[in-house]
Design an enzyme around this catalytic site. Sequence first.
Site, short mmCIF file in Angstrom:
data_model
loop_
_atom_site.label_atom_id
_atom_site.label_comp_id
_atom_site.label_asym_id
_atom_site.label_seq_id
_atom_site.Cartn_x
_atom_site.Cartn_y
_atom_site.Cartn_z
N GLY A 47 -13.97 -10.26 -2.26
CA GLY A 47 -13.91 -11.15 -1.10
C GLY A 47 -13.42 -10.34 0.08
O GLY A 47 -13.91 -9.23 0.30
N GLU A 48 -12.43 -10.84 0.75
CA GLU A 48 -11.87 -10.11 1.89
C GLU A 48 -10.38 -9.95 1.64
O GLU A 48 -9.63 -10.92 1.64
CB GLU A 48 -12.17 -10.89 3.18
N SER A 49 -9.96 -8.70 1.41
CA SER A 49 -8.58 -8.47 0.98
C SER A 49 -7.56 -8.91 2.03
O SER A 49 -6.48 -9.40 1.68
CB SER A 49 -8.38 -7.00 0.61
N CYS A 79 -13.24 -5.01 -6.41
CA CYS A 79 -13.52 -4.83 -4.99
C CYS A 79 -12.30 -5.21 -4.14
O CYS A 79 -11.33 -4.48 -4.14
CB CYS A 79 -14.79 -5.60 -4.63
N ARG A 105 -11.05 1.48 2.39
CA ARG A 105 -11.80 0.21 2.51
C ARG A 105 -13.14 0.46 3.19
O ARG A 105 -13.28 1.37 3.99
CB ARG A 105 -11.01 -0.80 3.33
N HIS A 168 -18.98 -5.01 -8.59
CA HIS A 168 -18.85 -6.42 -8.98
C HIS A 168 -19.52 -6.67 -10.34
O HIS A 168 -20.69 -7.07 -10.38
CB HIS A 168 -19.53 -7.31 -7.94
N GLU A 170 -19.12 -9.11 -12.20
CA GLU A 170 -19.39 -10.56 -12.35
C GLU A 170 -20.75 -10.95 -11.76
O GLU A 170 -21.23 -12.05 -11.97
CB GLU A 170 -18.25 -11.38 -11.70
N1 GLN Z 1 -14.65 -5.11 2.34
C1 GLN Z 1 -13.79 -6.01 1.61
C2 GLN Z 1 -12.31 -5.72 1.88
O1 GLN Z 1 -12.00 -4.76 2.49
C3 GLN Z 1 -14.06 -5.92 0.12
C4 GLN Z 1 -15.49 -6.34 -0.17
C5 GLN Z 1 -15.68 -7.08 -1.45
O2 GLN Z 1 -14.72 -7.51 -2.11
N2 GLN Z 1 -16.92 -7.26 -1.81
O3 GLN Z 1 -11.47 -6.47 1.49
#
Ligand code: GLN
Length: 188
Positions: A47-49, A79, A105, A168, A170
């Site tokens: 997701g987005e950390s 990820c 990242r 990923h 999943e």
């Molecule tokens: N770019 C996202 C981040 O920096 C990670 C991308 C992902 O989880 N698919 O958090």
Amino acid sequence: MTVAVLALQGAFSEHEQALKKLDVDCFEIRQNSDLNRNFDGLILPGGESTVMGKLLHELALYEPLKQKIQEGLPVFGTCAGLILLAKEVDSGLPHFATMNISVRRNAYGRQLGSFYTEADFKGLGQIPMTFIRAPYILNVSGNTEVLATVNEHIIAAKENSQLVTAFHPELSADLRIHEYFLNMIKGR
Ligand code: GLN
């Protein structure tokens, strides 16, 4: 065995589907009271950390989860989940900072950041790997073990009960990486 999936944002339901295919009970962690349930392992999805890091604090999940991870709760970060566990992050502050890895990242660039490949994963053979704006691991220290590399970059690693992949698993029908994590839980 019960596995909890952090479900604040991102690709959590795909992990739940993989666990269901493997006949493993799972539930979602969305708020502090969810931590009252017993669980044997934890998945931190992609997701987005930065968003997940912020929500972890706002929902009072950060401290209790960090403590459980430090006490040895098996955890699997994919990820963004990998970024959450890293002690060092090239941009921004670290989050749980429980694993001796330093990460870059969006390491493949924002435009070209998504790709599919197959590569060797230690002990498992060739594994399908989908990368989405993925990080990679710049270096590991302590007793962190490198499990896979792609284009000479580390993209999977394990340190005691912590497992991370930049890709990923999943999103593929191949369940071997999830099985690998379940074996880590069983082996505790
Ligand atoms: N770019 C996202 C981040 O920096 C990670 C991308 C992902 O989880 N698919 O958090």
